[in-house]
Design a protein around this motif. Sequence first.
Motif, short mmCIF file in Angstrom:
data_model
loop_
_atom_site.label_atom_id
_atom_site.label_comp_id
_atom_site.label_asym_id
_atom_site.label_seq_id
_atom_site.Cartn_x
_atom_site.Cartn_y
_atom_site.Cartn_z
N GLY A 79 -15.82 86.44 24.05
CA GLY A 79 -15.31 85.67 22.92
C GLY A 79 -14.47 86.49 21.96
O GLY A 79 -13.71 85.94 21.17
N ASP A 80 -14.60 87.83 22.00
CA ASP A 80 -13.79 88.68 21.13
C ASP A 80 -12.37 88.79 21.69
O ASP A 80 -12.15 88.64 22.89
N PHE A 81 -11.42 89.06 20.80
CA PHE A 81 -10.05 89.30 21.23
C PHE A 81 -9.50 90.50 20.50
O PHE A 81 -9.99 90.87 19.43
N LEU A 82 -8.48 91.14 21.09
CA LEU A 82 -7.91 92.35 20.54
C LEU A 82 -6.41 92.36 20.69
O LEU A 82 -5.88 91.74 21.61
N TYR A 83 -5.78 93.12 19.84
CA TYR A 83 -4.36 93.42 19.97
C TYR A 83 -4.23 94.94 20.00
O TYR A 83 -4.76 95.62 19.12
N VAL A 84 -3.56 95.48 21.01
CA VAL A 84 -3.31 96.91 21.12
C VAL A 84 -1.80 97.10 20.99
O VAL A 84 -1.04 96.63 21.84
N PRO A 85 -1.36 97.78 19.91
CA PRO A 85 0.08 97.98 19.72
C PRO A 85 0.69 98.90 20.77
O PRO A 85 -0.02 99.69 21.40
N PRO A 86 2.01 98.86 20.93
CA PRO A 86 2.68 99.77 21.86
C PRO A 86 2.38 101.23 21.51
O PRO A 86 2.26 101.59 20.34
N ASN A 87 2.24 102.04 22.55
CA ASN A 87 2.03 103.49 22.45
C ASN A 87 0.72 103.92 21.79
O ASN A 87 0.54 105.10 21.51
N GLU A 88 -0.19 102.99 21.54
CA GLU A 88 -1.50 103.37 20.99
C GLU A 88 -2.42 103.75 22.15
O GLU A 88 -2.65 102.94 23.05
#
Length: 118
Positions: A79-88
């Motif tokens: 149920g959790d969601f994430l955003y991972v930015p470019p180059n992280e």
Amino acid sequence: MFVGHYKDVPEKDTGFDGVTIRWLVSPKLGAENYAMRYFVLRKGAEIPLHHHDWEHEIFIVKGEGIITGGGKEAHVKAGDFLYVPPNEPHGYRALSETFEFLCIIPAKKEAIPDDEWA
């Protein structure tokens, strides 16, 4: 329009012990902007820290795990969601019997294996 079931898509080895991937949506289906992948990590399996020039959108479907990113760790569950930015730098570790998540990335040639292109 294309409609499919994830279990009808071949499960492929990722090169990491206990980690598989299914390419649900890719340029092979005509997707020009995004690709959708379904990952399964068995308990204790890991994808080590790595980074890419593109962002990731992730939705946890089943189980629990640790996602490392931005210099910190997050305990995540279904149920959790994430955003991972470019180059992280980011990585994943399964805590439950299976840790399953959807990961959406841009449909860039360098991000997608040749067999997923039309």
